[in-house]
Design a protein around this motif. Sequence first.
Motif, PDB file in Angstrom:
ATOM      1  N   PHE A  63       1.472  -1.513  -0.077  1.00 59.68           N
ATOM      2  CA  PHE A  63       0.519  -0.323  -0.148  1.00 59.68           C
ATOM      3  C   PHE A  63       0.836   1.604   0.102  1.00 59.68           C
ATOM      4  O   PHE A  63       0.907   1.819   0.822  1.00 59.68           O
ATOM      5  CB  PHE A  63      -0.894   0.084   1.173  1.00 59.68           C
ATOM      6  N   VAL A  64       1.961   1.678  -1.008  1.00 62.35           N
ATOM      7  CA  VAL A  64       2.493   2.045  -1.539  1.00 62.35           C
ATOM      8  C   VAL A  64       1.993   3.835  -0.873  1.00 62.35           C
ATOM      9  O   VAL A  64       2.932   4.792  -0.547  1.00 62.35           O
ATOM     10  CB  VAL A  64       3.113   2.628  -2.497  1.00 62.35           C
ATOM     11  N   GLU A  65       0.732   4.015  -1.189  1.00 66.33           N
ATOM     12  CA  GLU A  65       0.664   5.516  -0.896  1.00 66.33           C
ATOM     13  C   GLU A  65       0.009   5.754  -0.106  1.00 66.33           C
ATOM     14  O   GLU A  65       0.431   7.322   0.270  1.00 66.33           O
ATOM     15  CB  GLU A  65      -1.135   5.453  -1.822  1.00 66.33           C
ATOM     16  N   ASP A  66       0.845   5.199   1.007  1.00 66.51           N
ATOM     17  CA  ASP A  66       0.419   6.016   2.296  1.00 66.51           C
ATOM     18  C   ASP A  66       2.022   6.417   2.824  1.00 66.51           C
ATOM     19  O   ASP A  66       1.821   7.069   3.981  1.00 66.51           O
ATOM     20  CB  ASP A  66       0.512   5.232   3.175  1.00 66.51           C
ATOM     21  N   VAL A  76       5.746  15.018  -0.504  1.00 65.09           N
ATOM     22  CA  VAL A  76       6.270  14.976   1.430  1.00 65.09           C
ATOM     23  C   VAL A  76       6.210  13.450   1.178  1.00 65.09           C
ATOM     24  O   VAL A  76       5.868  12.936   1.037  1.00 65.09           O
ATOM     25  CB  VAL A  76       4.792  15.661   2.042  1.00 65.09           C
ATOM     26  N   ILE A  77       7.110  13.354   1.865  1.00 65.89           N
ATOM     27  CA  ILE A  77       7.375  11.875   2.445  1.00 65.89           C
ATOM     28  C   ILE A  77       6.575  12.099   3.644  1.00 65.89           C
ATOM     29  O   ILE A  77       6.534  12.391   4.787  1.00 65.89           O
ATOM     30  CB  ILE A  77       9.307  11.058   3.027  1.00 65.89           C
ATOM     31  N   CYS A  78       6.297  10.477   4.543  1.00 68.06           N
ATOM     32  CA  CYS A  78       4.717  10.322   5.643  1.00 68.06           C
ATOM     33  C   CYS A  78       5.630  10.445   6.560  1.00 68.06           C
ATOM     34  O   CYS A  78       6.633   9.745   6.518  1.00 68.06           O
ATOM     35  CB  CYS A  78       4.057   9.871   4.966  1.00 68.06           C
ATOM     36  N   ARG A  79       4.683  10.001   7.739  1.00 72.68           N
ATOM     37  CA  ARG A  79       5.128   8.934   8.418  1.00 72.68           C
ATOM     38  C   ARG A  79       4.045   8.198   9.473  1.00 72.68           C
ATOM     39  O   ARG A  79       3.188   8.925   9.616  1.00 72.68           O
ATOM     40  CB  ARG A  79       5.822  10.333   9.054  1.00 72.68           C
ATOM     41  N   GLU A  88       8.681   1.878   6.182  1.00 76.67           N
ATOM     42  CA  GLU A  88       8.513   1.772   4.507  1.00 76.67           C
ATOM     43  C   GLU A  88       8.458   3.456   3.874  1.00 76.67           C
ATOM     44  O   GLU A  88       9.356   3.055   3.162  1.00 76.67           O
ATOM     45  CB  GLU A  88       6.948   1.759   4.431  1.00 76.67           C
ATOM     46  N   THR A  89       8.916   4.026   4.537  1.00 78.73           N
ATOM     47  CA  THR A  89       9.394   5.225   4.021  1.00 78.73           C
ATOM     48  C   THR A  89      10.819   5.179   3.001  1.00 78.73           C
ATOM     49  O   THR A  89      10.687   6.253   2.108  1.00 78.73           O
ATOM     50  CB  THR A  89       9.409   6.575   4.831  1.00 78.73           C
ATOM     51  N   THR A 105       9.322  16.071   4.323  1.00 73.80           N
ATOM     52  CA  THR A 105       9.313  15.113   5.166  1.00 73.80           C
ATOM     53  C   THR A 105       8.581  15.075   6.668  1.00 73.80           C
ATOM     54  O   THR A 105       8.654  16.293   7.242  1.00 73.80           O
ATOM     55  CB  THR A 105      10.711  14.518   6.179  1.00 73.80           C
ATOM     56  N   ILE A 106       7.843  14.654   6.709  1.00 77.69           N
ATOM     57  CA  ILE A 106       6.879  14.720   8.259  1.00 77.69           C
ATOM     58  C   ILE A 106       7.151  14.473   9.381  1.00 77.69           C
ATOM     59  O   ILE A 106       7.727  13.203   9.275  1.00 77.69           O
ATOM     60  CB  ILE A 106       5.581  13.664   8.537  1.00 77.69           C
TER      61      ILE A 106
END
Length: 256
Positions: A63-66, A76-79, A88-89, A105-106
Amino acid sequence: MFTRAVVRPPGKSFDGGLTSAEMGKPDFDVAVEQHEAYCRVLEECGLRLTRLAADDRYPDSTFVEDTAILTRRGAVICRPGAVSRLGETEEIARVLRLDFTRIYTIHEPGTVDGGDICEAGDHFFIGVSNRTNENGATQLARFLAELGYTSTLIEIRGLSNILHLKSGIAYLDDSRIVIIDELKDRKEFSGYDLIHVNAEEAYAANCLPVNDRVLIAAGYPGLQRRLRDLDYDTIVLDMSEFQKMDGGLSCLSLRF
Ligand code: CIR
């Protein structure tokens, strides 16, 4: 228009991922076939795919979208809000650095899952959910503002039937939003042309516009008919094994 997408097939540990759906364990081989069919459809829509190798360390990593939010002006790289998904990020950030020069980045204590972020032209809806907290949502809103986008926070923590904001809405185009009943009266969506999805078809709300096509999960004739009546060119995909793990069409790729 999208020209690229990042995808990652499910790994052997896929059935050990997080889920609230009580639909039984996914079949690994079927999941891999469904993922391959999804990839073929993205290619048919004109996208060139970056296919990452399956990663068994992270059962939900298909689920790469997350893991990121991609816009025309930057990424923006999520956390992720689930501890099991935090790692995963790392690889996603490495891959995105090859194509994006502006990357935010978050940071802790913020959490953001990409599934909570819905792009609607130059505006973004940011779901505040059990995965995306207010701190993360506020960091993201600031980054988006620096990239020249506006955003609105949408509280969805009270909704038990959706994991992410995009489990319940999809932005098509021309100010049109596919939306579940529970969200249709929110004032944030009042200026939009809403396509309601009834309760029995709620899963189908996570449909996915890709260039001039709209991908929709198999088994939801009501929404499929509505979209066709509105002249959308739909492509139906079997998503059964991903649905068992709370995943939908948008979750399986990062498009840009
Ligand atoms: C999870 O709970 O994180 C995964 N099993 C499902 C993630 C689905 N992602 C999405 O809706 N964007």
